[in-house]
Design a protein around this motif. Structure first.
Motif, mmCIF file in Angstrom:
data_model
loop_
_atom_site.group_PDB
_atom_site.id
_atom_site.type_symbol
_atom_site.label_atom_id
_atom_site.label_comp_id
_atom_site.label_asym_id
_atom_site.label_seq_id
_atom_site.Cartn_x
_atom_site.Cartn_y
_atom_site.Cartn_z
ATOM 1 N N TYR A 78 0.817 -1.221 0.000
ATOM 2 C CA TYR A 78 0.000 0.000 0.000
ATOM 3 C C TYR A 78 0.850 1.270 0.000
ATOM 4 C CZ TYR A 78 0.711 -0.416 5.094
ATOM 5 O OH TYR A 78 1.268 -0.563 6.347
ATOM 6 N N LEU A 79 2.159 1.145 0.187
ATOM 7 C CA LEU A 79 3.044 2.317 0.099
ATOM 8 C C LEU A 79 3.711 2.421 -1.276
ATOM 9 C CD1 LEU A 79 4.877 2.314 3.578
ATOM 10 C CD2 LEU A 79 3.025 3.828 2.839
ATOM 11 N N ASN A 80 3.167 1.704 -2.267
ATOM 12 C CA ASN A 80 3.890 1.600 -3.539
ATOM 13 C C ASN A 80 4.023 2.920 -4.310
ATOM 14 O OD1 ASN A 80 1.385 1.897 -4.663
ATOM 15 N ND2 ASN A 80 1.221 -0.202 -5.440
ATOM 16 N N ALA A 81 3.336 3.970 -3.846
ATOM 17 C CA ALA A 81 3.527 5.273 -4.495
ATOM 18 C C ALA A 81 4.919 5.831 -4.200
ATOM 19 C CB ALA A 81 2.463 6.257 -4.022
ATOM 20 N N PRO B 222 10.281 -2.769 -2.944
ATOM 21 C CA PRO B 222 11.437 -3.457 -2.370
ATOM 22 C C PRO B 222 12.746 -2.912 -2.961
ATOM 23 C CG PRO B 222 9.696 -5.018 -2.826
ATOM 24 C CD PRO B 222 9.236 -3.700 -3.388
ATOM 25 N N GLY B 223 13.603 -2.417 -2.086
ATOM 26 C CA GLY B 223 14.892 -1.894 -2.533
ATOM 27 C C GLY B 223 14.918 -0.398 -2.768
ATOM 28 N N THR B 224 13.760 0.225 -2.937
ATOM 29 C CA THR B 224 13.738 1.691 -3.075
ATOM 30 C C THR B 224 12.740 2.287 -2.103
ATOM 31 O OG1 THR B 224 12.190 1.401 -4.897
ATOM 32 C CG2 THR B 224 14.447 2.017 -5.481
ATOM 33 N N TRP B 225 13.187 3.299 -1.410
ATOM 34 C CA TRP B 225 12.323 3.982 -0.433
ATOM 35 C C TRP B 225 12.517 5.470 -0.626
ATOM 36 C CZ3 TRP B 225 9.046 2.353 3.634
ATOM 37 C CH2 TRP B 225 8.613 3.382 4.493
ATOM 38 N N THR B 226 11.458 6.173 -1.052
ATOM 39 C CA THR B 226 11.546 7.627 -1.184
ATOM 40 C C THR B 226 10.439 8.318 -0.393
ATOM 41 O OG1 THR B 226 10.145 7.656 -3.164
ATOM 42 C CG2 THR B 226 12.517 7.428 -3.527
#
Ligand SMILES: [Mg+2]
Length: 265
Positions: free
Chosen positions: A202-205, A209-213
């Motif tokens: 649900y945080l895919n905006a 996996p592997g990227t967090w902005t």
């Protein structure tokens, strides 16, 4: 908490270490001052103000504690009383309508007080010392917050936790929350912690996996959206010590707890 974004003071206490503090309006004859309209509040005086606000004293173990008689405690008590009235009313209304009411709590400085860490390190942040501090699982409770958690639960309101602490800090967070009496719904279905390596879909905006902005607001409001839209609750109250805990919607009412010791954007 998203510690990398913290704005902190540097070496604040050294300014007053010698006991010399020049108060405002203490100008003497013949003294020239800048008369700047841009000069920030004096950091040495600010540190003293913060100590006064919390009624900070070192206990027998040298741990800095807030006083239950402090202005900080009084501010919290006022907010908690208003929150209990609102939660009670919202719970009755929601149950009458067949809705499922929920409350959301931030953890750091909303439930667990970090004053000792902040004062000890002059209101600066370091990931190593912070992790050591959190993992001791020995922070005192923020006055009244554990009672508020139990109050909400007693009214049939589902309690959730929405924190920037990491998955690696889950065990310590649970242990510490139990210790202060906030022993409600301390399971993975109710306590949302930051998992940068494996973020929930649900945080895919802002996270895969592997990227967090994700910003703090995106992470926290995205979690509240999940609680409302996917889990089917109505968040009647959201509690946090930072505006970034509260911005972004998905709560009928927000409560900003006092915290003059750092800022998380
Ligand atoms: Mg916090």
């Amino acid at each position: 908490m998203h510690k990398s974004l913290r704005i902190t003071a540097i070496a604040a206490a050294c300014a007053v270490a010698g006991g010399v503090v020049y108060g405002a309006g203490a100008a003497t004859a013949g003294q020239s001052t800048a008369n700047s309209t841009h000069e920030p509040y004096n950091i040495g005086l600010l540190v003293k103000d913060i100590d006064t606000y919390y009624g900070t004293t070192a206990d027998a173990n040298g741990v800095y504690q807030a006083s239950p008689d402090s202005l900080y405690a009084k501010d919290l008590a006022r907010m908690d009383a208003a929150a209990e009235r609102q939660i009670d009313q919202a719970a009755r209304k929601a149950h009458h309508r067949g809705e499922r009411p929920a409350v959301v709590f931030d953890i750091d400085d909303t439930l667990l007080l970090s004053l000792d860490y902040e004062k000890r390190y002059n209101y600066t942040y370091n990931s190593t010392t912070w992790a050591d501090y959190v993992n001791k699982a020995d922070r005192p409770g923020v006055f009244g917050s554990a009672e508020l958690v139990r109050y909400a639960a007693s009214k049939g309101v589902e309690v959730f936790y929405n924190s920037g602490l990491s998955e690696a800090q889950r065990t310590a967070a649970v242990e510490n929350l139990k210790k202060i009496g906030a022993d409600v719904n301390l399971d993975t279905a109710h306590m949302f912690l930051k998992d940068k390596a494996n973020p929930p879909s649900y945080l895919n905006a802002c996270a895969t996996p592997g990227t967090w902005t994700c910003t703090t607001v995106q992470y926290k409001s995205g979690t509240r959206k999940h609680i409302e839209d996917d889990l089917g609750y109505d968040i009647v109250a959201n509690f946090g010590d930072q505006y970034s805990d509260l911005d972004g919607g998905y709560a009928d009412r927000t409560y900003k707890l006092p915290n003059p010791t750092y800022f998380v954007s």
